[in-house]
Design an enzyme around this catalytic site. Sequence first.
Site, mmCIF file in Angstrom:
data_model
loop_
_atom_site.group_PDB
_atom_site.id
_atom_site.type_symbol
_atom_site.label_atom_id
_atom_site.label_comp_id
_atom_site.label_asym_id
_atom_site.label_seq_id
_atom_site.Cartn_x
_atom_site.Cartn_y
_atom_site.Cartn_z
ATOM 1 N N GLU A 103 0.826 -1.208 0.000
ATOM 2 C CA GLU A 103 0.000 0.000 0.000
ATOM 3 C C GLU A 103 0.861 1.259 0.000
ATOM 4 O OE1 GLU A 103 -4.415 -0.208 1.882
ATOM 5 O OE2 GLU A 103 -2.858 0.365 3.280
ATOM 6 N N HIS A 151 6.525 -26.836 -1.604
ATOM 7 C CA HIS A 151 5.813 -27.903 -2.305
ATOM 8 C C HIS A 151 4.676 -27.343 -3.160
ATOM 9 C CE1 HIS A 151 7.830 -31.187 -0.016
ATOM 10 N NE2 HIS A 151 8.111 -30.133 0.739
ATOM 11 N N LYS A 186 -14.175 0.930 -3.913
ATOM 12 C CA LYS A 186 -15.232 1.389 -3.010
ATOM 13 C C LYS A 186 -16.235 2.238 -3.785
ATOM 14 C CE LYS A 186 -12.221 1.799 1.039
ATOM 15 N NZ LYS A 186 -11.597 2.729 1.966
HETATM 16 O O1 PA5 Z 1 -3.367 1.602 5.597
HETATM 17 C C1 PA5 Z 1 -4.490 2.052 5.626
HETATM 18 O O2 PA5 Z 1 -4.718 3.189 6.054
HETATM 19 C C2 PA5 Z 1 -5.717 1.235 5.190
HETATM 20 O O3 PA5 Z 1 -5.445 0.071 4.561
HETATM 21 C C3 PA5 Z 1 -6.561 0.948 6.424
HETATM 22 O O4 PA5 Z 1 -5.781 0.225 7.339
HETATM 23 C C4 PA5 Z 1 -7.817 0.164 6.119
HETATM 24 O O5 PA5 Z 1 -8.452 0.632 4.975
HETATM 25 C C5 PA5 Z 1 -8.785 0.281 7.293
HETATM 26 O O6 PA5 Z 1 -9.191 1.600 7.466
HETATM 27 P P1 PA5 Z 1 -9.993 2.106 8.748
HETATM 28 O O7 PA5 Z 1 -9.171 1.833 9.938
HETATM 29 O O8 PA5 Z 1 -10.196 3.558 8.517
HETATM 30 O O9 PA5 Z 1 -11.299 1.349 8.800
#
Ligand code: PA5
Length: 447
Positions: free
Chosen positions: A289, A310, A424
Amino acid sequence: MKNISLNIDKVLGTVSKEQIYALETQINESNTLLEDGTGEGNDFLGWLHLPSSITEEQLADIEYTANSLRAKCEVIVVIGIGGSYLGTKAVVEALSNSFDWLQADRKNPVILYAGHNIGEDYLYELTEYLKGKQFGLINISKSGTTTEPAIAFRLLKKQLEESVGKEGAKQRIVAVTDASKGALRKLADQEGYKTFIIPDNVGGRFSVLTPVGLLPIAIAGINIRDLVAGAVSMEKTTGIDVPMSKNISALYAATRNALYQNGKKIEILANFHPKLHYIGEWWKQLFGESEGKEHKGIFNASVDFTTDLHSMGQWIQEGERTIFETVISVEKPDHSLVIPTDEANLDGLNFLAGKRVDEVNKMAELGTQLAHVDGEVPNIKISIPEVSAYYIGQLFYFFERACGLSGYVLGVNPFNQPGVEAYKKNMFALLNKPGYEKESQAIKSRL
Ligand code: PA5
């Protein structure tokens, strides 16, 4: 106390030391951007000195809440997705007895997860399992609006209130969210839940050392002070004042960028310790990310060895040569188990009799490293003395710091995740969410 360590010797057939150290200036500049807060995404640098700024009061508050939930609940459901659950799951799986949850006389509550998918069967089976059980909920969402955890919380809150009443539920629900904004903050204030704050300047994937991770980890009976102490020690040994030759986060960040520039586009994180599976999942979110943007970035994959030797082993040994491997190597297991002699020796294994299982595993690890390096897969080795809260704390901070540096060297903002919004938007349009009328029309015309 020992530290985790890094060995890059086995990448040197692919990239030279000179190529790696040619990135030192960029690494130093990136370190300055982090420390001075002058780089892109600088409003999300709260993780940088988070470990050393955690106070006794914060730890005591977390431990107090954890103990009160442990006293009331046999099951705790951690509701969250991405950074809101992966760090917890990584630590809990690494440090809990793998079979503890099957024991009737276990000391710790069973930790389960929800809100990390929209699987109807999963949620149904979870609600069935919880029937008649004393359970509590930790609802973790920084934004408070993420669909997956919101659906799970709606279902489980209703079930809990039906089981122990609204007042009883209030004693068993904790919200971990923003200090002032968002749907979860509003709901928690309205209902009077105990809350913990996720600092504004700490992104989800960097939040494991905030109450996001520390609260459920403490509920699982794991020493969060050791976890934090490990991270604090790594914060010192990977600081801006430590030169790249001695700074494992800087060296790892430079090495992976040098490999990437040499056509190694995929990094596989491997372990030979099955309890580290979720460390790999946490790591994939952290790097994937942070770096996968602007059509750039190493693709992060993870494997558990020898299990996956494996399955994916064939691809790793002989597939397209665009990969490198980073192995988390555990020096010492917690327990000792010796392979017995068998009189009939039908399996031909008596040559191993008297040896510890770990000795075989270590030879598998060494044999794999040599085979993969021979197969042109450069190998980075991260050694951890043992699987303990302290060294996992070190590992978390080591990777976080390396990720910040590596993202800046790559030339992206490592602290945002704009790409996560695309699915989303489509999902909301397809579900006719109010406010998405235009998108709804547009997307339906494409079906
Ligand atoms: O790294 C990030 O910010 C995202 O991947 C969040 O961890 C994930 O989308 C969860 O978001 P939230 O804690 O706002 O529900």
